[in-house]
Scaffold this active site. Structure first.
Site, short mmCIF file in Angstrom:
data_model
loop_
_atom_site.label_atom_id
_atom_site.label_comp_id
_atom_site.label_asym_id
_atom_site.label_seq_id
_atom_site.Cartn_x
_atom_site.Cartn_y
_atom_site.Cartn_z
NE ARG A 258 -3.60 -2.50 2.17
CZ ARG A 258 -4.61 -2.86 2.96
NH1 ARG A 258 -4.96 -2.05 3.95
NH2 ARG A 258 -5.26 -3.97 2.75
NE ARG A 273 -1.78 5.14 8.74
CZ ARG A 273 -3.08 5.00 8.48
NH1 ARG A 273 -3.47 4.72 7.27
NH2 ARG A 273 -3.97 5.16 9.44
CD GLU A 345 -9.06 -1.92 9.73
OE1 GLU A 345 -9.49 -0.76 9.60
OE2 GLU A 345 -8.75 -2.66 8.78
CB SER A 348 -11.37 -4.82 7.86
OG SER A 348 -12.36 -4.11 7.15
NE ARG A 385 -2.55 -1.59 11.52
CZ ARG A 385 -3.51 -0.80 11.02
NH1 ARG A 385 -4.77 -0.94 11.42
NH2 ARG A 385 -3.21 0.10 10.12
#
Length: 420
Positions: A258, A273, A345, A348, A385
RNA sequence: GGUGGAGUCGCCUAGUGGCCGAGGGCGCACGCCUCGAAAGCGUGUGAAGGGCAACCUUCCGUGGGUUCAAAUCCCACCUCCACCGCCA
């Protein structure tokens, strides 16, 4: 992709959905207008083409003067047919283009509003009281020799890292545990390609509003996936799946890439992140009418995984404005991160209904013998994460970290200890 | 990267300009036969869109072109197979 037939019959559904998302609902009228014009053009083309074909056939049978006359008429028609076809195609292109910008229709019950308007569905576990000052995951990761951000930046730049030693072992153990759970639940384990064609990327809805998030290789016309959802959704593209074989469930393990464009300054410390991480993702194809139920199942499997790492978390129902373009509804599980004093988070799960399957042409055959699109859903089983939550929640005063019991057989260690 | 061959309806295959949206076989579905099954026989069997009924249109790897007319001729591209080269 929205179903045009449904749109014609009930345009208010999309208008309402657009407003729920905080997006423009005038697109509905633009779509209807284009659709009507395209159908008109198409029908003009079709009758011209039918005449051309029938005259063409008589040409081969006729002779002499009659043949010449027919040839003349046929030549005339050839031009008209080409023009009518061009017009219909042009309108079709415009319609498709617009259709591709429209996000999925929001499911009933989704909270209205934006990023901060989620509804908390439940809390599981209680944040732990520390009798010492807890260290953040990066400090712990460095003490343990588990995470090396500095060399990540040296080699690849900001937001890249090395997992080393127990860090690498922790991730492998975690993802293996996720794969094992998925296999036991009947998922087909899968290691997909992480470079995909534009069709796969667009088909899953990642080339729309969030195209800037995606790495691409211009020389190759390929994209690096941000999640294995992309190759797993495209896996059955252009196929008609056996109704009896649904739901089909896959568990994909892949690296995810990403760009994190526009998130400058956010989560710059540690591995919260990053540009590249690993993930085990569930992906399910099921009948449209079973999708809501399947969504709950995916959520349940996520919770089962979270229970195994024994961290406090909450489940939220994401508000309409914060859904991705392909999701009709999304539930996130967010783990407590002690040093941030908030939930972040970890998983998801999205119900994409028939949005992706229409674009990718994944169908099944109903009892009536007719083909119809399937529903696609996805959900996280584990990611890099998660290491953040594990380290921070299970740390001890000396900087060691107790490995959650369920994870121990996969990591091969009971406690991670600071290196000298 | 080079050379050669090939891409047709789930699979195999026929088809070198109009009678081909497309024949045959396998598979599949239904029916007959049978106590039942197999075999045999018969019928049916791609997808999308429009009217939603008859019917019409589009799709023979993809995109362009030639022609009144293209699965069929021409061009480009893609994919697969084989061999060669290069390199993990």
């Amino acid at each position: 992709m929205i179903d045009l037939r449904t749109l014609r019959e009930n345009p208010d559904v999309l208008r309402h959905s657009q407003r729920m998302r905080g997006e423009d609902d005038s697109v509905v009228d633009a779509l209807l207008d284009l659709d009507e014009r395209r159908r008109g053009a198409l029908s003009r083309f079709e009758s011209l083409r039918a005449e051309q074909k029938s005259i063409g056939k008589s040409v081969s049978r006729a002779s002499g003067e009659e043949r010449d006359a027919l040839l003349g008429r046929a030549k005339e028609l050839a031009g008209q047919v080409k023009a009518a076809e061009g017009e219909a195609e042009e309108l079709g292109r415009k319609l498709d283009e617009l259709l591709y910008t429209v996000p999925n229709i929001v499911e009933d019950g989704v909270p209205p509003g934006g990023e901060d308007d989620y509804v908390v569905l439940e809390h599981v576990g209680t944040p732990r009281e520390f009798d010492f000052e807890p260290r953040d995951h990066l400090t712990l990761g460095e003490m343990l020799g588990a995470i090396d951000m500095e060399r990540g930046a040296k080699v690849s730049g900001a937001r890249f890292f090395f997992l080393t030693g127990v860090g690498a072992r922790l991730q492998l153990g975690l993802l293996n545990m996720a794969m094992q759970q998925a296999i036991e639940a009947g998922f087909v384990p899968m290691i997909p390609p992480v470079l995909v064609k534009p069709e796969a990327m667009a088909g899953t809805g990642f080339l729309g509003a969030h195209a800037a998030e995606v790495y691409n290789l211009p020389g190759e016309d390929l994209f690096l996936v941000g999640t294995s959802e992309v190759p797993m959704a495209a896996y059955h593209a252009d196929e008609i799946l056996d109704l009896g074989g649904l739901p089909r469930r896959y568990a994909g393990w892949s690296s995810c890439f990403r760009r994190e464009a526009g998130s400058y300054g956010k989560d710059t410390r540690g591995i919260i992140r990053v540009h590249q991480f690993d993930k085990v993702e569930m992906f399910s194809y099921c009948r449209l009418e079973d999708a809501r139920e399947e969504h709950q199942r995916l959520l349940a499997w996520e919770k089962e995984m979270l229970a195994k790492i024994d961290v406090p978390y909450r489940v939220i129902d994401t508000a309409a404005g914060d859904l991705g373009s392909s999701a009709a509804r999304k539930f996130d599980c967010e783990a407590w991160v002690p040093t941030q004093g908030r939930y972040r988070e970890l998983t998801s799960t999205s119900n994409c209904t028939d949005f992706q399957s229409r674009r990718l042409n994944v169908r099944t055959r109903g009892e009536d013998g007719k083909t119809r699109p399937v529903a696609t859903l996805n959900g996280t089983l584990a990611t890099t994460r998660w290491i953040v939550a594990i380290l921070e929640n299970h740390q001890q005063a000396d900087g060691s970290v107790v490995v959650p019991e369920a994870l121990r057989p996969y990591v091969g260690l009971d406690v991670l200890r600071p290196i000298a």
